[in-house]
Design an enzyme around this catalytic site. Sequence first.
Site, PDB file in Angstrom:
ATOM      1  N   ARG A 179       0.864  -1.185   0.000  1.00  0.00           N
ATOM      2  CA  ARG A 179       0.000   0.000   0.000  1.00  0.00           C
ATOM      3  C   ARG A 179       0.898   1.231   0.000  1.00  0.00           C
ATOM      4  O   ARG A 179       2.078   1.161   0.364  1.00  0.00           O
ATOM      5  CB  ARG A 179      -0.954   0.012   1.196  1.00  0.00           C
ATOM      6  CG  ARG A 179      -0.251  -0.287   2.476  1.00  0.00           C
ATOM      7  CD  ARG A 179      -1.170  -0.526   3.649  1.00  0.00           C
ATOM      8  NE  ARG A 179      -0.470   0.005   4.827  1.00  0.00           N
ATOM      9  CZ  ARG A 179      -0.803   1.091   5.461  1.00  0.00           C
ATOM     10  NH1 ARG A 179      -1.849   1.797   5.095  1.00  0.00           N
ATOM     11  NH2 ARG A 179      -0.099   1.522   6.486  1.00  0.00           N
ATOM     12  N   ARG A 183      -1.977  10.645   3.332  1.00  0.00           N
ATOM     13  CA  ARG A 183      -2.717  11.246   4.446  1.00  0.00           C
ATOM     14  C   ARG A 183      -3.436  12.487   3.958  1.00  0.00           C
ATOM     15  O   ARG A 183      -2.799  13.373   3.385  1.00  0.00           O
ATOM     16  CB  ARG A 183      -1.757  11.639   5.554  1.00  0.00           C
ATOM     17  CG  ARG A 183      -1.119  10.440   6.201  1.00  0.00           C
ATOM     18  CD  ARG A 183      -0.280  10.911   7.379  1.00  0.00           C
ATOM     19  NE  ARG A 183       0.552   9.823   7.831  1.00  0.00           N
ATOM     20  CZ  ARG A 183       1.651   9.981   8.539  1.00  0.00           C
ATOM     21  NH1 ARG A 183       2.050  11.202   8.882  1.00  0.00           N
ATOM     22  NH2 ARG A 183       2.363   8.943   8.921  1.00  0.00           N
ATOM     23  N   ARG A 262      18.946  -7.074   0.407  1.00  0.00           N
ATOM     24  CA  ARG A 262      19.493  -5.807  -0.063  1.00  0.00           C
ATOM     25  C   ARG A 262      20.455  -5.291   0.990  1.00  0.00           C
ATOM     26  O   ARG A 262      20.266  -5.533   2.184  1.00  0.00           O
ATOM     27  CB  ARG A 262      18.381  -4.776  -0.274  1.00  0.00           C
ATOM     28  CG  ARG A 262      17.666  -4.946  -1.581  1.00  0.00           C
ATOM     29  CD  ARG A 262      16.809  -3.729  -1.908  1.00  0.00           C
ATOM     30  NE  ARG A 262      15.826  -3.435  -0.908  1.00  0.00           N
ATOM     31  CZ  ARG A 262      15.719  -2.283  -0.270  1.00  0.00           C
ATOM     32  NH1 ARG A 262      16.573  -1.296  -0.480  1.00  0.00           N
ATOM     33  NH2 ARG A 262      14.754  -2.082   0.609  1.00  0.00           N
ATOM     34  N   ARG A 293      19.189   8.841   0.150  1.00  0.00           N
ATOM     35  CA  ARG A 293      18.907   9.878   1.159  1.00  0.00           C
ATOM     36  C   ARG A 293      20.189  10.329   1.836  1.00  0.00           C
ATOM     37  O   ARG A 293      21.223   9.661   1.745  1.00  0.00           O
ATOM     38  CB  ARG A 293      17.892   9.391   2.193  1.00  0.00           C
ATOM     39  CG  ARG A 293      18.173   8.000   2.727  1.00  0.00           C
ATOM     40  CD  ARG A 293      17.005   7.532   3.594  1.00  0.00           C
ATOM     41  NE  ARG A 293      17.285   6.198   4.147  1.00  0.00           N
ATOM     42  CZ  ARG A 293      16.562   5.604   5.062  1.00  0.00           C
ATOM     43  NH1 ARG A 293      15.499   6.186   5.546  1.00  0.00           N
ATOM     44  NH2 ARG A 293      16.873   4.399   5.517  1.00  0.00           N
ATOM     45  N   GLU A 316      23.336   7.630   1.657  1.00  0.00           N
ATOM     46  CA  GLU A 316      22.972   6.212   1.688  1.00  0.00           C
ATOM     47  C   GLU A 316      22.710   5.712   0.276  1.00  0.00           C
ATOM     48  O   GLU A 316      21.937   6.321  -0.465  1.00  0.00           O
ATOM     49  CB  GLU A 316      21.719   6.061   2.559  1.00  0.00           C
ATOM     50  CG  GLU A 316      21.288   4.636   2.768  1.00  0.00           C
ATOM     51  CD  GLU A 316      20.111   4.549   3.732  1.00  0.00           C
ATOM     52  OE1 GLU A 316      20.206   5.090   4.854  1.00  0.00           O
ATOM     53  OE2 GLU A 316      19.091   3.951   3.350  1.00  0.00           O
ATOM     54  N   TYR A 367      12.266  -8.442   8.074  1.00  0.00           N
ATOM     55  CA  TYR A 367      12.597  -7.121   8.586  1.00  0.00           C
ATOM     56  C   TYR A 367      11.898  -6.949   9.928  1.00  0.00           C
ATOM     57  O   TYR A 367      10.689  -7.130  10.027  1.00  0.00           O
ATOM     58  CB  TYR A 367      12.157  -6.006   7.620  1.00  0.00           C
ATOM     59  CG  TYR A 367      12.487  -4.667   8.243  1.00  0.00           C
ATOM     60  CD1 TYR A 367      13.774  -4.151   8.150  1.00  0.00           C
ATOM     61  CD2 TYR A 367      11.542  -3.978   8.989  1.00  0.00           C
ATOM     62  CE1 TYR A 367      14.111  -2.963   8.781  1.00  0.00           C
ATOM     63  CE2 TYR A 367      11.869  -2.793   9.622  1.00  0.00           C
ATOM     64  CZ  TYR A 367      13.151  -2.291   9.511  1.00  0.00           C
ATOM     65  OH  TYR A 367      13.489  -1.130  10.150  1.00  0.00           O
ATOM     66  N   ASP A 369      11.567  -4.165  13.149  1.00  0.00           N
ATOM     67  CA  ASP A 369      11.958  -2.947  13.839  1.00  0.00           C
ATOM     68  C   ASP A 369      12.500  -3.342  15.208  1.00  0.00           C
ATOM     69  O   ASP A 369      12.238  -4.438  15.703  1.00  0.00           O
ATOM     70  CB  ASP A 369      10.735  -2.026  14.009  1.00  0.00           C
ATOM     71  CG  ASP A 369      10.578  -1.069  12.833  1.00  0.00           C
ATOM     72  OD1 ASP A 369      11.611  -0.679  12.255  1.00  0.00           O
ATOM     73  OD2 ASP A 369       9.418  -0.713  12.509  1.00  0.00           O
TER      74      ASP A 369
HETATM   75  P1  FDA Z   1      21.085  -7.516  14.503  1.00  0.00           P
HETATM   76  O1  FDA Z   1      21.450  -7.619  13.088  1.00  0.00           O
HETATM   77  O2  FDA Z   1      21.058  -6.178  15.128  1.00  0.00           O
HETATM   78  O3  FDA Z   1      22.095  -8.408  15.361  1.00  0.00           O
HETATM   79  C1  FDA Z   1      22.578  -9.657  14.916  1.00  0.00           C
HETATM   80  C2  FDA Z   1      23.995  -9.816  15.434  1.00  0.00           C
HETATM   81  O4  FDA Z   1      24.451 -11.146  15.160  1.00  0.00           O
HETATM   82  C3  FDA Z   1      24.986  -8.878  14.740  1.00  0.00           C
HETATM   83  O5  FDA Z   1      25.678  -8.126  15.709  1.00  0.00           O
HETATM   84  C4  FDA Z   1      25.912  -9.829  13.991  1.00  0.00           C
HETATM   85  O6  FDA Z   1      27.243  -9.361  13.908  1.00  0.00           O
HETATM   86  C5  FDA Z   1      25.812 -11.080  14.840  1.00  0.00           C
HETATM   87  N1  FDA Z   1      26.192 -12.300  14.109  1.00  0.00           N
HETATM   88  C6  FDA Z   1      25.761 -12.691  12.887  1.00  0.00           C
HETATM   89  N2  FDA Z   1      26.358 -13.842  12.527  1.00  0.00           N
HETATM   90  C7  FDA Z   1      27.188 -14.198  13.545  1.00  0.00           C
HETATM   91  C8  FDA Z   1      28.083 -15.273  13.758  1.00  0.00           C
HETATM   92  N3  FDA Z   1      28.268 -16.231  12.832  1.00  0.00           N
HETATM   93  N4  FDA Z   1      28.775 -15.319  14.907  1.00  0.00           N
HETATM   94  C9  FDA Z   1      28.627 -14.346  15.858  1.00  0.00           C
HETATM   95  N5  FDA Z   1      27.786 -13.295  15.703  1.00  0.00           N
HETATM   96  C10 FDA Z   1      27.072 -13.218  14.564  1.00  0.00           C
HETATM   97  N6  FDA Z   1      14.471  -0.399  13.570  1.00  0.00           N
HETATM   98  C11 FDA Z   1      13.720   0.557  14.183  1.00  0.00           C
HETATM   99  O7  FDA Z   1      12.975   0.240  15.115  1.00  0.00           O
HETATM  100  N7  FDA Z   1      13.822   1.866  13.774  1.00  0.00           N
HETATM  101  C12 FDA Z   1      14.645   2.255  12.768  1.00  0.00           C
HETATM  102  O8  FDA Z   1      14.694   3.440  12.433  1.00  0.00           O
HETATM  103  C13 FDA Z   1      15.436   1.267  12.124  1.00  0.00           C
HETATM  104  N8  FDA Z   1      16.285   1.603  11.116  1.00  0.00           N
HETATM  105  C14 FDA Z   1      16.962   0.627  10.446  1.00  0.00           C
HETATM  106  C15 FDA Z   1      17.766   0.986   9.376  1.00  0.00           C
HETATM  107  C16 FDA Z   1      18.435   0.008   8.674  1.00  0.00           C
HETATM  108  C17 FDA Z   1      19.298   0.402   7.519  1.00  0.00           C
HETATM  109  C18 FDA Z   1      18.280  -1.355   9.028  1.00  0.00           C
HETATM  110  C19 FDA Z   1      18.928  -2.440   8.235  1.00  0.00           C
HETATM  111  C20 FDA Z   1      17.504  -1.701  10.111  1.00  0.00           C
HETATM  112  C21 FDA Z   1      16.832  -0.714  10.827  1.00  0.00           C
HETATM  113  N9  FDA Z   1      16.052  -1.044  11.936  1.00  0.00           N
HETATM  114  C22 FDA Z   1      15.326  -0.074  12.551  1.00  0.00           C
HETATM  115  C23 FDA Z   1      15.943  -2.448  12.386  1.00  0.00           C
HETATM  116  C24 FDA Z   1      16.935  -2.819  13.497  1.00  0.00           C
HETATM  117  O9  FDA Z   1      18.249  -2.698  13.016  1.00  0.00           O
HETATM  118  C25 FDA Z   1      16.618  -4.253  13.934  1.00  0.00           C
HETATM  119  O10 FDA Z   1      15.382  -4.267  14.595  1.00  0.00           O
HETATM  120  C26 FDA Z   1      17.627  -4.840  14.883  1.00  0.00           C
HETATM  121  O11 FDA Z   1      18.882  -4.812  14.287  1.00  0.00           O
HETATM  122  C27 FDA Z   1      17.238  -6.276  15.170  1.00  0.00           C
HETATM  123  O12 FDA Z   1      18.124  -6.842  16.075  1.00  0.00           O
HETATM  124  P2  FDA Z   1      18.640  -8.331  15.878  1.00  0.00           P
HETATM  125  O13 FDA Z   1      19.302  -8.668  17.163  1.00  0.00           O
HETATM  126  O14 FDA Z   1      17.568  -9.211  15.382  1.00  0.00           O
HETATM  127  O15 FDA Z   1      19.696  -8.258  14.667  1.00  0.00           O
END
Ligand code: FDA
Length: 391
Positions: A179, A183, A262, A293, A316, A367, A369
């Site tokens: 969608r 607004r 991506r 951006r 970015e 994805y 948050d």
């Molecule tokens: P996350 O990716 O943070 O942590 C996973 C960890 O596992 C990493 O530190 C990685 O290094 C580790 N790892 C992976 N493989 C491994 C291995 N083999 N051995 C040891 N360690 C390993 N959310 C929001 O609420 N507001 C926002 O504005 C944004 N903005 C945003 C921008 C962008 C560009 C992205 C990509 C994402 C956001 N997010 C967000 C989402 C936010 O980043 C997300 O909710 C958290 O990262 C999720 O946390 P996780 O612990 O699931 O993953």
Amino acid sequence: MEIDLVVVGSGFFGLTVAERMANEHGARVLVVERRSHIGGNAYSEDEPTTGIEVHRYGAHLFHTSNERVWEYATRFTAFTSYVHRVYTTYRGEVFPMPINLGTINQFFRSAYGPDAARALVREQAAELDAVLAGREPANLDEKGVSLIGRPLYEAFIRDYTAKQWQTDPTELPASVISRLPVRYTYDNRYFSDTHEGLPVDGYTAWLERLADHPRIEVRLDTDFFDTSQPVNKDAVVGNVPVVYTGPVDRYFDYAEGELGWRTLDFEEEVLEVGDFQGTPVMNYADLAVPYTRIHEFRHFHPERDYPTDRTVIMREFSRFAERGDEPYYPVNTPADRARLLAYRGLTEREHDERGVHFGGRLGTYQYLDMHMAIGSALSMVDNKLAPRVRV
Ligand code: FDA
């Protein structure tokens, strides 16, 4: 120390699990993290010459309507009153986002009220009705026009999306957008959650407090698949319960193929001006501008005492990830979904037979948050870990 639980990954998911299991359930938790810092993608650090907090893996804005997550988060940090707003530059003119009555009236050089604007968009969105003749839009281009009409779609969505995907929207599946909210008020708050703000002393301070417990040990620079490390997949799985938050396809050595992501490239610059763009995030809708951006980090914390003669900006760029790139957003093609289904079969078996729990954005290929990652970690602790991990 003796270990009751190994957590792979120190992002919000992994650290929430570690904190709850150590603090509430008495478990001794070992967190292994591949990177040289904790926090996953929410990690931030001060740019050394200006002291301005930079979100290393893209701008992170905290917002939630989940009261449990909010209560939990505020145990570890206070939040500022920051409210997120985004603008977009299109053909040398700046418009408020998401598309709202202000955007529409500026774009059409008009003074429509809500009903007149709604009627206009509805009329423009009907352009393809005869062509589609009841069938579903075949690609993102058709879907965009049928949702908000050609003028607004082509100005604000088409080329921006093409840059995000590095693909012409006529080649992208219609499912990329479900969608396009418009607004019919002048409200340009980006989020509409009950709670919103930024951690007063930064993301990393918040994340460090989550990990700060005598029963939690964090090992940085430790890849779970590196068999030269004492704590690795071969040595641990089957012997100690594991919460794995890395990429699910990597865990199974890509047995069902690679899941598509991506990634983003960031170009950071310190400028000798006090204020570059007057706002935290400026989108660039034109195809001729290669980045999507620009973030200007000082504006996330107007309450802080930052230098007035320098600023930090980050451009970015978006593209498909190759192996070795940071995975940011799931691509989610039908082939990806089929692979994910196959991996789900494997994760269920690994869970039942060897006590491995898959969580977080990488472990579940979705994805999330931050508030969703925290919320699902709290649920995993309640429903799966607390009853099973014996201490
Ligand atoms: P996350 O990716 O943070 O942590 C996973 C960890 O596992 C990493 O530190 C990685 O290094 C580790 N790892 C992976 N493989 C491994 C291995 N083999 N051995 C040891 N360690 C390993 N959310 C929001 O609420 N507001 C926002 O504005 C944004 N903005 C945003 C921008 C962008 C560009 C992205 C990509 C994402 C956001 N997010 C967000 C989402 C936010 O980043 C997300 O909710 C958290 O990262 C999720 O946390 P996780 O612990 O699931 O993953």
